[in-house]
Design an enzyme around this catalytic site. Structure first.
Site, PDB file in Angstrom:
ATOM      1  N   THR A 185      51.016 103.674   9.186  1.00 53.96           N
ATOM      2  CA  THR A 185      51.713 103.130  10.346  1.00 53.96           C
ATOM      3  C   THR A 185      51.352 101.667  10.564  1.00 53.96           C
ATOM      4  O   THR A 185      50.209 101.277  10.365  1.00 53.96           O
ATOM      5  CB  THR A 185      51.299 103.929  11.602  1.00 53.96           C
ATOM      6  OG1 THR A 185      51.689 105.290  11.436  1.00 53.96           O
ATOM      7  CG2 THR A 185      51.941 103.361  12.850  1.00 53.96           C
ATOM      8  N   ARG A 213      59.148 116.952  12.271  1.00 57.87           N
ATOM      9  CA  ARG A 213      57.842 116.500  12.719  1.00 57.87           C
ATOM     10  C   ARG A 213      57.920 115.115  13.355  1.00 57.87           C
ATOM     11  O   ARG A 213      58.557 114.206  12.848  1.00 57.87           O
ATOM     12  CB  ARG A 213      56.869 116.474  11.538  1.00 57.87           C
ATOM     13  CG  ARG A 213      55.423 116.098  11.910  1.00 57.87           C
ATOM     14  CD  ARG A 213      55.122 114.636  11.678  1.00 57.87           C
ATOM     15  NE  ARG A 213      53.700 114.319  11.844  1.00 57.87           N
ATOM     16  CZ  ARG A 213      53.188 113.094  11.802  1.00 57.87           C
ATOM     17  NH1 ARG A 213      53.977 112.051  11.582  1.00 57.87           N
ATOM     18  NH2 ARG A 213      51.891 112.903  11.968  1.00 57.87           N
ATOM     19  N   VAL A 214      57.248 114.960  14.491  1.00 55.65           N
ATOM     20  CA  VAL A 214      57.111 113.678  15.163  1.00 55.65           C
ATOM     21  C   VAL A 214      55.623 113.418  15.345  1.00 55.65           C
ATOM     22  O   VAL A 214      54.883 114.309  15.774  1.00 55.65           O
ATOM     23  CB  VAL A 214      57.821 113.672  16.531  1.00 55.65           C
ATOM     24  CG1 VAL A 214      57.496 112.395  17.303  1.00 55.65           C
ATOM     25  CG2 VAL A 214      59.329 113.806  16.343  1.00 55.65           C
ATOM     26  N   GLY A 215      55.186 112.219  15.010  1.00 56.88           N
ATOM     27  CA  GLY A 215      53.777 111.878  15.126  1.00 56.88           C
ATOM     28  C   GLY A 215      53.456 111.108  16.384  1.00 56.88           C
ATOM     29  O   GLY A 215      54.181 111.144  17.379  1.00 56.88           O
ATOM     30  N   ASP A 216      52.363 110.365  16.330  1.00 58.65           N
ATOM     31  CA  ASP A 216      51.855 109.664  17.507  1.00 58.65           C
ATOM     32  C   ASP A 216      52.523 108.315  17.752  1.00 58.65           C
ATOM     33  O   ASP A 216      52.468 107.789  18.865  1.00 58.65           O
ATOM     34  CB  ASP A 216      50.358 109.426  17.345  1.00 58.65           C
ATOM     35  CG  ASP A 216      50.063 108.478  16.174  1.00 58.65           C
ATOM     36  OD1 ASP A 216      50.401 108.833  15.033  1.00 58.65           O
ATOM     37  OD2 ASP A 216      49.514 107.386  16.410  1.00 58.65           O
ATOM     38  N   THR A 236      46.307 104.357  14.217  1.00 61.33           N
ATOM     39  CA  THR A 236      46.900 104.734  12.943  1.00 61.33           C
ATOM     40  C   THR A 236      46.019 105.797  12.300  1.00 61.33           C
ATOM     41  O   THR A 236      44.890 106.016  12.713  1.00 61.33           O
ATOM     42  CB  THR A 236      47.031 103.515  12.004  1.00 61.33           C
ATOM     43  OG1 THR A 236      47.721 103.894  10.813  1.00 61.33           O
ATOM     44  CG2 THR A 236      45.673 102.954  11.639  1.00 61.33           C
ATOM     45  N   GLY A 237      46.544 106.436  11.282  1.00 63.90           N
ATOM     46  CA  GLY A 237      45.814 107.510  10.628  1.00 63.90           C
ATOM     47  C   GLY A 237      46.511 108.838  10.862  1.00 63.90           C
ATOM     48  O   GLY A 237      47.742 108.899  10.908  1.00 63.90           O
ATOM     49  N   GLY A 239      48.190 111.268  12.772  1.00 64.08           N
ATOM     50  CA  GLY A 239      48.829 111.211  14.075  1.00 64.08           C
ATOM     51  C   GLY A 239      48.508 112.378  14.977  1.00 64.08           C
ATOM     52  O   GLY A 239      48.376 112.217  16.202  1.00 64.08           O
TER      53      GLY A 239
END
Length: 325
Positions: A185, A213-216, A236-237, A239
Site C-alpha cells: 500500500t 475482500r476489503v482491507g484497511d 501498511t502491511g 490490513g
C-alpha cells in the site's frame, strides 16, 4: 465636515490596514516560515517518485490536499507497481479491485472500496468527499459514481498481472511474504507551508485475495487518520491486523496526549504484537507526522522504509522495528 469625517475615517482605516499586514506577516512567520520541517511529504515504502511529486507541489505553494492526491496518483498509474492502481494484482477470480481514501485538513474524508476499471481511485474518493454527503461508496455504486463524474473505464489487468495470476491458479496457495505481504500500500502524509495536513491511502489490496475482500486502506482510522490540530498517520502491511487495532487513529490520539510520532507509532505496533500471537508471520508498519512536521515510523519486521521529500531533497528512510532479524 463630511469631507473631514471621511478623511478621518479613511485615515483610521488606512492605519488599520497598515497594521494588518504586519500582524499577518508575524503570524505567518511564527507558524510557517520559522518551521524548518515544512513543507514536507512522506509516504510508506520507497515510493520516492510519489513523494517527489507531492513535495515539489508543496514547495510551489500547493495545498496539502492537492499534493497528497497527485502524489499517490503516481503509483496508481505505475504499471510496474502490482500492488496499487493500474496493473494491480487481481483477486482469486481475476478481478482487479481497488480501495482508496483521502482526508482533508478540515477532517472531511472520502473513500471507495471494491472499485473496478478506474485507474485513479484516490481521485474518485476525493469526489465522494467533495460532491456527496457520504464518506464511502462501494463496488458498482462507486463505479457508477465515477463514470458520472467523468472518469473513464479501462481494463486494469495487464498482460503480466494476468500471467502471474494464472500461474498462481495452478497451486492456489496464499502465503504472506514479510515486507511484501503480496501488497505494498502507499499511504502518504503532506504538510503544506500553512501547516495544514492531508492524507491519502490507495491500494489494490492483497494479491489473489478472496473476491469481495476489503482491507484497511480505505477505512478512516485504520489505514489513515489525521487531526489537523495534532497530526496524522498512515499504515501498511497486513490490513486485517491494522483494522483490528484501528492503528492510525490510535497513533493520532497518542500524539494528542503528548507522545512523539516515533513513540506513538511504536505503541501502535506493540498493540498488535501483544494481541496477535501470529505477529511474526506478517508485517505491520506506520508512519506519522505531528504539527511540528516531526516524523516517526515503526514496524514489526526489519525492512520497512518510508520515502520523504523536504527542501528539494528526496530520501528513503529505514524504519525502526520490533524484530531485528
Amino acid at each position: 465636515m463630511k469631507r473631514r469625517n471621511f478623511i478621518k475615517k479613511t485615515g483610521i482605516a488606512g492605519a488599520g490596514l497598515s497594521l494588518a499586514p504586519g500582524l499577518i506577516s508575524s503570524s505567518a512567520i511564527n507558524h510557517n516560515y520559522m518551521n524548518e520541517n515544512i513543507p514536507v511529504a512522506v509516504a510508506t515504502w520507497n515510493f520516492q517518485n510519489a513523494t517527489k511529486m507531492a513535495g515539489s507541489m508543496l514547495e510551489s505553494g500547493a495545498t496539502a490536499l492537492d499534493a497528497v492526491e497527485k502524489g499517490v496518483m503516481v503509483e496508481e498509474a505505475n504499471l510496474r507497481n502490482t500492488t496499487v492502481g493500474n496493473g494491480g494484482a487481481p483477486d482469486r477470480d481475476g478481478n482487479v479491485t481497488l480501495d482508496a481514501c483521502i482526508m482533508s485538513p478540515d477532517g472531511n474524508a472520502g473513500a471507495v472500496v471494491y472499485l473496478k476499471e478506474i485507474e485513479h481511485p484516490v481521485s474518485v474518493a476525493r469526489k465522494v468527499m467533495e460532491e456527496t454527503p457520504h464518506v464511502m461508496l462501494a463496488g458498482e455504486g462507486a463505479l457508477q459514481f465515477a463514470i458520472q463524474q467523468g472518469f473513464k473505464r479501462k481494463s486494469l489487468l495487464t498482460e503480466q498481472s494476468e500471467k502471474d495470476w494464472k500461474n498462481w491458479l495452478e497451486h492456489k496457495k496464499y502465503q504472506p511474504i514479510i515486507n511484501i505481504e503480496n501488497h505494498d500500500t502507499i499511504g502518504m502524509l503532506c504538510m503544506d507551508k500553512y501547516g495544514d495536513i492531508a492524507a491519502a491511502c490507495t491500494t489494490s489490496g492483497l494479491s489473489y485475495k478472496m473476491n469481495g475482500r476489503v482491507g484497511d486502506s480505505a477505512l478512516v482510522g485504520a489505514g489513515l487518520f489525521l487531526d489537523n490540530e495534532v497530526g496524522g498517520a498512515v499504515g501498511t502491511g497486513m490490513g486485517e491486523a491494522i483494522m483490528k487495532s484501528v492503528g492510525s487513529f490510535l497513533i493520532v490520539e497518542l500524539m494528542r496526549l503528548g507522545k512523539s510520532p516515533q513513540e506513538a507509532c511504536k505503541e501502535a505496533v506493540m498493540r498488535t504484537v501483544r494481541q496477535d500471537p501470529r505477529y511474526k508471520k506478517f508485517q505491520v508498519a506506520y508512519v506519522a507526522m505531528n504539527k511540528k512536521g516531526e516524523i516517526g515510523s515503526y514496524c514489526i519486521h526489519k525492512g520497512f522504509s518510508y520515502a520523504k521529500f523536504h527542501k528539494g531533497e528526496s530520501s528513503n528512510n529505514e524504519s525502526e522495528s520490533y524484530l531485528k532479524e
